[in-house]
Each structure stands twice: as structure tokens, then as C-alpha cells.
Design a protein around this motif. Structure first.
Motif, PDB file in Angstrom:
ATOM      1  N   ASN A 350       0.833  -1.210   0.000  1.00 53.93           N
ATOM      2  CA  ASN A 350       0.000   0.000   0.000  1.00 53.93           C
ATOM      3  C   ASN A 350       0.868   1.261   0.000  1.00 53.93           C
ATOM      4  O   ASN A 350       0.517   2.275   0.595  1.00 53.93           O
ATOM      5  CB  ASN A 350      -0.924  -0.010   1.216  1.00 53.93           C
ATOM      6  N   ALA A 351       1.973   1.174  -0.705  1.00 49.67           N
ATOM      7  CA  ALA A 351       2.963   2.250  -0.645  1.00 49.67           C
ATOM      8  C   ALA A 351       2.385   3.604  -1.069  1.00 49.67           C
ATOM      9  O   ALA A 351       2.656   4.617  -0.413  1.00 49.67           O
ATOM     10  CB  ALA A 351       4.166   1.892  -1.523  1.00 49.67           C
ATOM     11  N   TYR A 352       1.610   3.638  -2.147  1.00 49.40           N
ATOM     12  CA  TYR A 352       1.139   4.940  -2.633  1.00 49.40           C
ATOM     13  C   TYR A 352       0.241   5.650  -1.614  1.00 49.40           C
ATOM     14  O   TYR A 352       0.522   6.800  -1.246  1.00 49.40           O
ATOM     15  CB  TYR A 352       0.427   4.810  -3.982  1.00 49.40           C
ATOM     16  N   PRO A 353      -0.841   5.042  -1.145  1.00 50.10           N
ATOM     17  CA  PRO A 353      -1.677   5.764  -0.176  1.00 50.10           C
ATOM     18  C   PRO A 353      -0.953   6.052   1.141  1.00 50.10           C
ATOM     19  O   PRO A 353      -1.241   7.063   1.793  1.00 50.10           O
ATOM     20  CB  PRO A 353      -2.881   4.842   0.027  1.00 50.10           C
ATOM     21  N   LEU A 373       8.120   3.328  -1.337  1.00 49.51           N
ATOM     22  CA  LEU A 373       8.176   4.598  -0.627  1.00 49.51           C
ATOM     23  C   LEU A 373       9.641   5.017  -0.589  1.00 49.51           C
ATOM     24  O   LEU A 373      10.503   4.262  -0.136  1.00 49.51           O
ATOM     25  CB  LEU A 373       7.655   4.466   0.802  1.00 49.51           C
ATOM     26  N   ARG A 374       9.926   6.237  -1.067  1.00 43.80           N
ATOM     27  CA  ARG A 374      11.313   6.688  -1.171  1.00 43.80           C
ATOM     28  C   ARG A 374      11.527   7.919  -0.293  1.00 43.80           C
ATOM     29  O   ARG A 374      10.768   8.887  -0.376  1.00 43.80           O
ATOM     30  CB  ARG A 374      11.646   6.997  -2.631  1.00 43.80           C
ATOM     31  N   PHE A 375      12.555   7.868   0.526  1.00 40.01           N
ATOM     32  CA  PHE A 375      12.862   8.963   1.452  1.00 40.01           C
ATOM     33  C   PHE A 375      14.282   9.464   1.177  1.00 40.01           C
ATOM     34  O   PHE A 375      15.260   8.749   1.397  1.00 40.01           O
ATOM     35  CB  PHE A 375      12.757   8.484   2.899  1.00 40.01           C
ATOM     36  N   GLY A 376      14.377  10.691   0.675  1.00 39.90           N
ATOM     37  CA  GLY A 376      15.683  11.285   0.433  1.00 39.90           C
ATOM     38  C   GLY A 376      16.297  11.797   1.722  1.00 39.90           C
ATOM     39  O   GLY A 376      15.603  12.360   2.577  1.00 39.90           O
TER      40      GLY A 376
END
Length: 415
Positions: A350-353, A373-376
Motif C-alpha cells: 500500500n505504498a502509494y496511499p 516509498l522513497r525517502f531522500g
């Protein structure tokens, strides 16, 4: 393993030698920004720099500013500001066009140098735009090149490089996983086989030290709007090793790449330095925004930046394991910090929501297909306390199923 507490992270912030640089950026209140690997925040000096350019240099001095304010040399001036971040020499880097256009130029240049070879190596997981440029270049070259896209989980690219390889085209840091490719090892191996290498540095410039000149990198490209904080759509840069500059030709022979543009000769005679990679007139307002972003880096140790990047990432992973272990997040980035760039990626069905729910709470990361899910991690303005607060928001979202709302299911065009 010791349980991390908020107090531990506040102590790390107090000891942080880079903490003062946070004040250089305009960071919105109640926002935790984990998307500097897509678009960096605004440096506080950018507004004044642009106002001066608009009101004084353009507004009052008009066309005189090409000489008086040295607008004409901004591509080289800014290139020389980027050079130390790359481990490059003065005159090896220039700020021009976009990353994709620059890739077309340097890839063509490399192929012309190795014209008797017809194989180009890249990775199937390379940034799609880079692969599109490769595809387009081959198409207009009557498909004369064999474009090999490697799919190799063991990351052993060298075994695909042989005596038929003209160019190896790779990203230094994978845009999805954050995996770092071994630049020296691959470059050395390619050179031993007679191949040239083109590196895309878009996700590494500004967050980790590099040594392009001493390693012997042939060509590189990158952008200025991510960790260099140059603004949306800011121009890209390209690097050419100095002993290659006089030898190479590039396909886009624009007037400012001429050895004497204002002679207005009918015949094109390329400059014998990095200027030959300029095409048209530089966008001065965009360049002035980039200038502000680059000025922030003056005097900064890239080794310290990298050290803090690793520490922030390790804290992030540890807190996910500590606080969100039950929610089935799967680390998609390398667990080994030596193999991981300045980002953390997790997979979740459910990465997008989930990401949209985080964004609604002011924790801004991004989403990449199919379930990432990407976190810079941007060390110049990110605090350890920010990591704590972000994970606490994530924990609450998962405990309450807040993400499971129609408000967060609608896909935005830009993800």
C-alpha cells in the motif's frame, strides 16, 4: 540493541557539525522534507540573488550585464563551483542544458571516440530517461549499435564488458534502491577493455564525495535541482576529463560552442575547451538560482556530509525496525551503508496511499512504481529529530489505517 529515544536524537543534533547549514534554507514550518533527492528546498539567498538579477542586472543594466555582470561566463563559472564536489579539475565541468540533453551530447562524443566498436552497455534498472536517450540516439544512428541492458542481481557489471564494448553508461546511484555502483572498479575495468564510461551523477552530487579526475572517469552528467538546490527545472551539468576535451566532438554545434561566437563565422569551429559543449544562450535567471544553491557548499566537507547521511539513514532504518516492524515494510535499499546512497527505499503493498497520508501530515517523501516509498536524506538541512518525528507519523498512520482512505488512493500525475 539499545532502544532509540527522542532524547538520543536531540543529542545527535546538538553534536552535529553541519547543523548551522539548516539556516541557509527556507523550510516551511511543520514540514519534514524527505524529497530533496527530487527537488531541493529554496536557499534563503536565492530570492535576493534573483531580485538583484531582475531589478539591477536586467532591469537597469539591460544587455550590458552580459559583460558587466559576466552573464556570458556563468556556464563555466558554475561548472567550476561544481567541480570540487565531483573531484574534478577547473575547466572539466560546465553547466548547460538538461541532464538528458547533456547525456545525448557526451554519449555521442564517447561513441565517436570509439567509432570501431558497436556495443553500449547499461542496466535495465537505469533511470528511464537515460535509456530513452540511448534508444533515441541509436534510432537516429540507423540502429547501428547493440544496446545491451544488463539484468544482474549480483551487480557484477564487469563480466559483460568485452573488446566489443564502446561505452558503458551507468547511474552512480540507483534512483529506486539507492544502490551505489563502484565507480572506480567499473571505470578501471572498462578502460582495461578499451571501453569508455559515462556516469549519471544526479543522485550523488551534493551528498557524497567523488574523485572523478583521479579515477579517470571519461564523461559524466548530472542535475542541479536535487541536492544542489538549484530550483525546479534548473540546468544540468556535464563533465569531460581534461585530456579528452580537445579530442571530442559533440553533435549539437550551437553558436556559443564556437571558438569565437561573436565573429559570426558561417563555418562552425568548436572551442578547444569545455565551452564546445555549450549550445544556445544560457537561461540567466535559472543560472542565478543555481549559483545560490552552489554557494551554500563553499567550505563544506563532503566527507562530513557523507558521514551524516549514513548516520541519518542508519537511524531511519533502526527506527522503522523498532517502531514499525509489525507493518510489513521491506527495506528495498541495501542494508550495508557502504553500498547505499543518500536515500532509503521501502516496499509495501500500500505504498502509494501510505506516502500520500504522510504527505498530508507534512512528511514529504515520494513514491516510485510499483510499490516503493522513497525517502531522500539531505544532510545539510535534515535533523535527527526530523527522522524521529517522521517515523512517529508513519507509525500512527499504520496503527489507525489512516492511509486506507479514498482521499489517498487517487494518483497524482507527479508521484
Amino acid at each position: 540493541m539499545k532502544t532509540l529515544k527522542l532524547e538520543d536524537l536531540k543529542n545527535l543534533d546538538q553534536q552535529d557539525p553541519l547543523s548551522e547549514y539548516r539556516e541557509a534554507f527556507n523550510l516551511p514550518k511543520n514540514t519534514i522534507y524527505f524529497d530533496g533527492n527530487s527537488l531541493g528546498p529554496v536557499p534563503k539567498t536565492t530570492l535576493n540573488n534573483l531580485n538583484n538579477t531582475i531589478n539591477e542586472e536586467w532591469g537597469s543594466d539591460l544587455i550590458n550585464s552580459w559583460n558587466k555582470a559576466d552573464w556570458i561566463n556563468l556556464p563555466q563559472t558554475l561548472g567550476n563551483k561544481i567541480a570540487p564536489l565531483l573531484g574534478a579539475k577547473a575547466g572539466e565541468v560546465i553547466v548547460v542544458d538538461s541532464t538528458s540533453i547533456n547525456l545525448f551530447k557526451v554519449l555521442t562524443s564517447a561513441l565517436r571516440l570509439n567509432e570501431n566498436r558497436k556495443k553500449i552497455l547499461s542496466e535495465s534498472t537505469n533511470f528511464p530517461s537515460d535509456l530513452y536517450i540511448l534508444e533515441g540516439l541509436n534510432r537516429i544512428s540507423n540502429n547501428q549499435y547493440e544496446c545491451v541492458l544488463i539484468e544482474d542481481d549480483d551487480n557484477n557489471i564487469e563480466k559483460y564488458i568485452d573488446s566489443s564494448t564502446a561505452v558503458v553508461m551507468l547511474s552512480h546511484i540507483d534512483y529506486k534502491t539507492g544502490r551505489i555502483s563502484d565507480m572506480k572498479k567499473i571505470t578501471d575495468y572498462a578502460h582495461n577493455k578499451g571501453a569508455l564510461v559515462v556516469w549519471d551523477l544526479s543522485h550523488s552530487v551534493g551528498v557524497m564525495p567523488m574523485d572523478l579526475h583521479n579515477i579517470g572517469v571519461d564523461f559524466a552528467v548530472g542535475c542541479t535541482y536535487k541536492h544542489l538546490n538549484g530550483g525546479p527545472g534548473a540546468p544540468g551539468f556535464l563533465y569531460v576529463r581534461n585530456d579528452l576535451i580537445e579530442k571530442v566532438t559533440q553533435p549539437l554545434s550551437g553558436w556559443l560552442g564556437h571558438s569565437n561566437p561573436f565573429a559570426f563565422d558561417r563555418e562552425y569551429k568548436p572551442a578547444n575547451n569545455i565551452n564546445k559543449f555549450i549550445c544556445g544562450t544560457p537561461s540567466i535567471l535559472a543560472y542565478k538560482a543555481v549559483e545560490s544553491g552552489l554557494n551554500v557548499f563553499e567550505g563544506i566537507s563532503m566527507e562530513q556530509v557523507r558521514e551524516k547521511s549514513i548516520q541519518l539513514s542508519e537511524v531511519f532504518i533502526e527506527l522503522i525496525n523498532q517502531e514499525c516492524d509489525e507493518f510489513e515494510f521491506k527495506l528495498f535499499s541495501p542494508n550495508d551503508s557502504n553500498l547505499r546512497g543518500s536515500q532509503i527505499s521501502y516496499m509495501h503493498e500500500n505504498a502509494y496511499p501510505i506516502m500520500q497520508s504522510l504527505i498530508s501530515r507534512g512528511v514529504i517523501g515520494d513514491y516510485r512504481e510499483p510499490n516503493i516509498l522513497r525517502f531522500g536524506i539531505s544532510p545539510l538541512y535534515m535533523r535527527y529529530e526530523d527522522v524521529w518525528n517522521a517515523i512517529m507519523h508513519l507509525k500512527k498512520i499504520m496503527q489507525s489505517n489512516e492511509w486506507d482512505s479514498s482521499n489517498f488512493m487517487v494518483r497524482n500525475y507527479v508521484t
